[in-house]
Design a protein around this motif. Structure first.
Motif: not given
Length: 313
Positions: A42, A45-49, A120-122, A124, A126
């Protein structure tokens, strides 16, 4: 004679030196295959939620709401396993491409038994890849997509089956804490002793202290230790019908203990505990009337208490 012997030794030495050089050259040439170590990692800066793990065995969705992770929108996820998942994503690296002689079999295996991982980030995606392992669980493979080269994955410095974390089922991802209360949200506890009702008891907060109804002088040290043990109780694993015919039969009998914990929002959690089987290190329980669960016998002993235990002497 000695001169001839020396010549033979010299020829042998030159031959060995030549062979060594060949092995070194060709060995290094093979090892010089460049592998992009970052292709499955990853970005920082990826913000995986959201994480989706999909296979022929089913679909697992892990979602983060800003505070905690959940499993399939039904259960709280085990925080330690979430940490392990992200640590695996951060540390796993491709050691080498799968050899040409193995590609077909690895492709087939990953297609049949592997897991599709989507991060996913949101809304999207990733990162996504497929992962699986050999039958012996000694080698893990990552593949960006069907048809692309699969890689043997490792975590440098460790001998691990990297794909383990991706193969957990829904029960495996669930938080193993049973009651998970704290002193701010705890309201009361009822313990029912089926074979001796006189030893049942109820715990509640009175006069700034926890007490037990009907006991004038409570050993507060024992009671506080008991409530700590209940609040920290964790399962070894959640199980389903068919996991063990012996456990299935045991779950049809009467529980010997029943613990009910209520919080300040008036929500009640119950746990039935069944008679331990001889020579079995586990104790079978049933959470909230339906979910079968296994505990270590050592973890159950501190909470399997009767009323008389708490009387100050």
């Amino acid at each position: 004679m000695q001169e001839k012997k020396n010549k033979r030794l010299l020829v042998s030495f030159i031959g060995l030196t030549f062979l060594s050089a060949c092995f070194y050259f060709f060995g290094n040439t093979n090892n010089q295959i460049e592998v992009d170590n970052s292709q499955f990692k990853l970005k920082e800066e990826a913000n995986i939620n959201r994480i989706v793990l999909e296979s022929t065995r089913g679909k697992i969705t892990l979602d983060f709401d800003g505070t905690r992770w959940s499993v399939n929108d039904n259960y709280e996820a085990d925080r330690q396993l979430i940490k392990l998942l992200f640590a695996t994503l951060e540390k796993a690296e491709p050691k080498r491409p799968v050899s040409s002689s193995q590609i077909d079999s690895v492709n087939s295996m990953v297609s049949r038994t592997g897991v599709e991982v989507s991060l996913y980030e949101g809304n999207t995606i990733i990162q996504s890849f497929r992962t699986g392992g050999n039958q012996q669980k000694t080698e893990t493979y990552f593949q960006k997509s069907p048809g692309q080269t699969p890689y043997v994955m490792v975590i440098p410095g460790y001998r691990l089956y990297v794909s383990y974390i991706f193969e957990l089922d829904e029960s495996g991802w669930r938080d193993k804490r049973i009651f998970n209360f704290n002193w701010r949200n705890f309201k009361g506890l009822n313990m029912t002793v089926a074979d001796d009702p006189s030893q049942s008891f109820s715990v509640s907060f009175k006069d700034q202290f926890f007490g037990i109804s009907g006991i004038a002088e409570v050993d507060t040290t024992k009671l506080n230790d008991y409530l700590d043990a209940v609040s920290l109780l964790s399962a070894e694993q959640y199980i389903r019908r068919g996991f063990s015919s012996t456990y299935d039969s045991l779950l049809k009998t009467a529980a010997y203990f029943r613990i009910e914990v209520s919080d300040i929002s008036e929500k009640t959690y119950s746990l039935d505990l069944f008679t331990p089987l001889k020579n079995d290190p586990n104790v079978v329980g049933r959470l909230d009337g339906n979910q079968a669960v296994l505990f270590s016998r050592n973890d159950i002993q501190p909470i399997a208490r009767k009323r008389g235990f708490f009387i100050l002497r």
